[in-house]
Design a protein around this motif. Sequence first.
Motif, PDB file in Angstrom:
ATOM      1  N   ARG A  38      29.809  21.445  25.486  1.00 29.01           N
ATOM      2  CA  ARG A  38      28.649  21.477  24.602  1.00 29.01           C
ATOM      3  C   ARG A  38      28.737  20.375  23.550  1.00 29.01           C
ATOM      4  O   ARG A  38      29.766  20.167  22.929  1.00 29.01           O
ATOM      5  CB  ARG A  38      28.555  22.843  23.916  1.00 29.01           C
ATOM      6  CG  ARG A  38      27.261  23.048  23.143  1.00 29.01           C
ATOM      7  CD  ARG A  38      27.076  24.513  22.822  1.00 29.01           C
ATOM      8  NE  ARG A  38      28.034  24.970  21.848  1.00 29.01           N
ATOM      9  CZ  ARG A  38      27.855  24.922  20.530  1.00 29.01           C
ATOM     10  NH1 ARG A  38      26.730  24.406  20.055  1.00 29.01           N
ATOM     11  NH2 ARG A  38      28.762  25.381  19.708  1.00 29.01           N
ATOM     12  N   LEU A  39      27.607  19.673  23.340  1.00 27.89           N
ATOM     13  CA  LEU A  39      27.542  18.551  22.405  1.00 27.89           C
ATOM     14  C   LEU A  39      27.473  19.064  20.967  1.00 27.89           C
ATOM     15  O   LEU A  39      26.682  19.947  20.648  1.00 27.89           O
ATOM     16  CB  LEU A  39      26.316  17.699  22.716  1.00 27.89           C
ATOM     17  CG  LEU A  39      26.137  16.419  21.895  1.00 27.89           C
ATOM     18  CD1 LEU A  39      27.235  15.421  22.232  1.00 27.89           C
ATOM     19  CD2 LEU A  39      24.763  15.812  22.176  1.00 27.89           C
ATOM     20  N   LEU A  40      28.300  18.505  20.111  1.00 22.08           N
ATOM     21  CA  LEU A  40      28.316  18.862  18.693  1.00 22.08           C
ATOM     22  C   LEU A  40      28.140  17.602  17.854  1.00 22.08           C
ATOM     23  O   LEU A  40      28.789  16.587  18.111  1.00 22.08           O
ATOM     24  CB  LEU A  40      29.634  19.541  18.312  1.00 22.08           C
ATOM     25  CG  LEU A  40      29.954  20.886  18.962  1.00 22.08           C
ATOM     26  CD1 LEU A  40      31.351  21.350  18.538  1.00 22.08           C
ATOM     27  CD2 LEU A  40      28.918  21.929  18.575  1.00 22.08           C
ATOM     28  N   VAL A  41      27.258  17.664  16.857  1.00 24.50           N
ATOM     29  CA  VAL A  41      27.037  16.553  15.930  1.00 24.50           C
ATOM     30  C   VAL A  41      27.442  17.008  14.534  1.00 24.50           C
ATOM     31  O   VAL A  41      27.009  18.074  14.073  1.00 24.50           O
ATOM     32  CB  VAL A  41      25.568  16.088  15.950  1.00 24.50           C
ATOM     33  CG1 VAL A  41      25.327  15.007  14.902  1.00 24.50           C
ATOM     34  CG2 VAL A  41      25.203  15.561  17.340  1.00 24.50           C
ATOM     35  N   VAL A  42      28.257  16.214  13.862  1.00 25.15           N
ATOM     36  CA  VAL A  42      28.836  16.624  12.583  1.00 25.15           C
ATOM     37  C   VAL A  42      28.683  15.506  11.553  1.00 25.15           C
ATOM     38  O   VAL A  42      28.918  14.333  11.862  1.00 25.15           O
ATOM     39  CB  VAL A  42      30.337  16.967  12.746  1.00 25.15           C
ATOM     40  CG1 VAL A  42      30.945  17.350  11.402  1.00 25.15           C
ATOM     41  CG2 VAL A  42      30.522  18.084  13.754  1.00 25.15           C
ATOM     42  N   ALA A  43      28.280  15.884  10.330  1.00 24.97           N
ATOM     43  CA  ALA A  43      28.279  14.959   9.191  1.00 24.97           C
ATOM     44  C   ALA A  43      29.452  15.331   8.292  1.00 24.97           C
ATOM     45  O   ALA A  43      29.527  16.458   7.804  1.00 24.97           O
ATOM     46  CB  ALA A  43      26.975  15.047   8.418  1.00 24.97           C
ATOM     47  N   GLU A  44      30.363  14.385   8.082  1.00 23.69           N
ATOM     48  CA  GLU A  44      31.564  14.689   7.311  1.00 23.69           C
ATOM     49  C   GLU A  44      31.253  14.978   5.853  1.00 23.69           C
ATOM     50  O   GLU A  44      32.010  15.674   5.175  1.00 23.69           O
ATOM     51  CB  GLU A  44      32.541  13.513   7.420  1.00 23.69           C
ATOM     52  CG  GLU A  44      33.026  13.280   8.848  1.00 23.69           C
ATOM     53  CD  GLU A  44      33.643  11.912   9.025  1.00 23.69           C
ATOM     54  OE1 GLU A  44      33.269  10.999   8.255  1.00 23.69           O
ATOM     55  OE2 GLU A  44      34.478  11.761   9.923  1.00 23.69           O
ATOM     56  N   GLN A  45      30.164  14.398   5.324  1.00 26.14           N
ATOM     57  CA  GLN A  45      29.721  14.657   3.960  1.00 26.14           C
ATOM     58  C   GLN A  45      28.231  14.983   3.981  1.00 26.14           C
ATOM     59  O   GLN A  45      27.452  14.294   4.644  1.00 26.14           O
ATOM     60  CB  GLN A  45      29.936  13.435   3.058  1.00 26.14           C
ATOM     61  CG  GLN A  45      31.394  13.082   2.820  1.00 26.14           C
ATOM     62  CD  GLN A  45      31.521  11.798   2.036  1.00 26.14           C
ATOM     63  OE1 GLN A  45      31.729  10.736   2.606  1.00 26.14           O
ATOM     64  NE2 GLN A  45      31.386  11.875   0.727  1.00 26.14           N
ATOM     65  N   ALA A  46      27.849  16.032   3.263  1.00 25.30           N
ATOM     66  CA  ALA A  46      26.443  16.433   3.238  1.00 25.30           C
ATOM     67  C   ALA A  46      25.627  15.590   2.268  1.00 25.30           C
ATOM     68  O   ALA A  46      24.411  15.449   2.433  1.00 25.30           O
ATOM     69  CB  ALA A  46      26.320  17.908   2.859  1.00 25.30           C
ATOM     70  N   LYS A  47      26.295  15.009   1.235  1.00 26.00           N
ATOM     71  CA  LYS A  47      25.607  14.185   0.242  1.00 26.00           C
ATOM     72  C   LYS A  47      26.353  12.880   0.032  1.00 26.00           C
ATOM     73  O   LYS A  47      27.583  12.870  -0.068  1.00 26.00           O
ATOM     74  CB  LYS A  47      25.477  14.925  -1.102  1.00 26.00           C
ATOM     75  CG  LYS A  47      24.492  16.077  -1.095  1.00 26.00           C
ATOM     76  CD  LYS A  47      24.339  16.648  -2.493  1.00 26.00           C
ATOM     77  CE  LYS A  47      23.305  17.782  -2.505  1.00 26.00           C
ATOM     78  NZ  LYS A  47      23.105  18.335  -3.867  1.00 26.00           N
ATOM     79  N   ILE A  48      25.591  11.798  -0.027  1.00 21.96           N
ATOM     80  CA  ILE A  48      26.137  10.474  -0.279  1.00 21.96           C
ATOM     81  C   ILE A  48      25.431   9.898  -1.506  1.00 21.96           C
ATOM     82  O   ILE A  48      24.211  10.006  -1.624  1.00 21.96           O
ATOM     83  CB  ILE A  48      25.931   9.544   0.931  1.00 21.96           C
ATOM     84  CG1 ILE A  48      26.614  10.131   2.168  1.00 21.96           C
ATOM     85  CG2 ILE A  48      26.459   8.148   0.636  1.00 21.96           C
ATOM     86  CD1 ILE A  48      28.117  10.207   2.074  1.00 21.96           C
ATOM     87  N   PHE A  49      26.196   9.274  -2.408  1.00 24.86           N
ATOM     88  CA  PHE A  49      25.629   8.722  -3.635  1.00 24.86           C
ATOM     89  C   PHE A  49      25.697   7.201  -3.610  1.00 24.86           C
ATOM     90  O   PHE A  49      26.707   6.619  -3.213  1.00 24.86           O
ATOM     91  CB  PHE A  49      26.372   9.257  -4.859  1.00 24.86           C
ATOM     92  CG  PHE A  49      26.184  10.724  -5.088  1.00 24.86           C
ATOM     93  CD1 PHE A  49      25.209  11.187  -5.952  1.00 24.86           C
ATOM     94  CD2 PHE A  49      26.974  11.651  -4.418  1.00 24.86           C
ATOM     95  CE1 PHE A  49      25.019  12.545  -6.159  1.00 24.86           C
ATOM     96  CE2 PHE A  49      26.791  13.014  -4.609  1.00 24.86           C
ATOM     97  CZ  PHE A  49      25.808  13.458  -5.476  1.00 24.86           C
ATOM     98  N   SER A  50      24.606   6.571  -4.057  1.00 24.53           N
ATOM     99  CA  SER A  50      24.574   5.121  -4.150  1.00 24.53           C
ATOM    100  C   SER A  50      23.574   4.729  -5.231  1.00 24.53           C
ATOM    101  O   SER A  50      23.170   5.564  -6.057  1.00 24.53           O
ATOM    102  CB  SER A  50      24.201   4.501  -2.793  1.00 24.53           C
ATOM    103  OG  SER A  50      24.376   3.094  -2.828  1.00 24.53           O
ATOM    104  N   HIS A  51      23.140   3.461  -5.228  1.00 20.41           N
ATOM    105  CA  HIS A  51      22.192   2.989  -6.229  1.00 20.41           C
ATOM    106  C   HIS A  51      21.310   1.913  -5.607  1.00 20.41           C
ATOM    107  O   HIS A  51      21.644   1.344  -4.556  1.00 20.41           O
ATOM    108  CB  HIS A  51      22.921   2.419  -7.448  1.00 20.41           C
ATOM    109  CG  HIS A  51      23.879   1.316  -7.108  1.00 20.41           C
ATOM    110  ND1 HIS A  51      23.483  -0.001  -6.960  1.00 20.41           N
ATOM    111  CD2 HIS A  51      25.219   1.328  -6.854  1.00 20.41           C
ATOM    112  CE1 HIS A  51      24.518  -0.745  -6.652  1.00 20.41           C
ATOM    113  NE2 HIS A  51      25.592   0.027  -6.584  1.00 20.41           N
TER     114      HIS A  51
END
Length: 354
Positions: A38-51
């Motif tokens: 089964r294919l799983l997609v994962v984001a290691e961080q839910a929020k990313i900060f930049s400018h």
Amino acid sequence: MKSLLFLVLISACWAEPYPGNSSLERERIVHIQENGPRLLVVAEQAKIFSHRGGNVTLPCKFYHEHTSTAGSGTHKIRVKWTKLTYDYLKEVDVFVAMGHHRKSYGSYQGRVSLRESSENDASLVITSIMLEDYGRYKCEVIEGLEDDTAVVTLNLEGVVFPYSPRLGRYNLNFHEAQRACVEQDSVIASFDQLYDAWRSGLDWCNAGWLSDGSVQYPITKPREPCGGKNTVPGVRNYGFWDKDKSRYDVFCFTSNFNGRFYYLIHPTKLTYDEAVQACLKDGSQIAKVGQIFAAWKLLGYDRCDAGWLADGSVRYPISRPRKRCSPSEAAVRFVGFPDKKHKLYGVYCFRAYN
């Protein structure tokens, strides 16, 4: 007769566990899903900060649950990134990749690519970040009949400020509010941005449009004209209103700028038109409201001199409260919209870097 009854009972017993061929097919499909890769997609961080102006990577990786490899090898991997809208019913295409084919969309063209640090890396790289890039992004990976998604939020460092035009409070419909923010080097703020600003101390009694079409305002010091003095602090919500007919103020959001904001040292005070020309002569342009807020909040700019801005307003930024210069709080002080032809003030200029 007894023989016939016996045959009927035997038929019923055999038929009960397997009601039909369609059920057998369903049994087989469920079995494959439970025990297949089964294919799983994962984001290691839910929020990313930049400018604004920076570069950022939105993380996304894909795996197969029952194998150690990234893909099965039988189907090409398709990666699609979209931006989620506030009504959650529409998505804005950002980037699609399949094999050697790559395609970016709209304002993202030329600014997005896949990081591809490994064979299972679908992370999206965004360069030269714009104010409009703020929001929630969905990473979708498709392989054959399998697919999965992950969501990452891109937050921008910046400042929320209330805005009303020269005509006075409650004079903007939603579309005019959007344009007013853009004209002042900003975008209309989201609820999350206003909420964060409220948590940082923003207190404003006038209701304003937000990017989702709602009308709200932040209160840190409850008082009678602003929801009642016995109420709790919070972001007051007027709900959703007609974007064409309803009129309110607006909350704008701006971030870092690529340039220099400064008060122009000039031998005399100036009318508005003279202020515009003085900045041009100095190799700059008269500054916008978003630029004075960004300089004040993000750079700590402090100046007690009132000066013209591009919208015809007069303001000055105070980071260090003191007597005669906003003694009680750090703020961008608003003088008003004076007569452009006869009132004399200094001027704030902005010089963009190439």
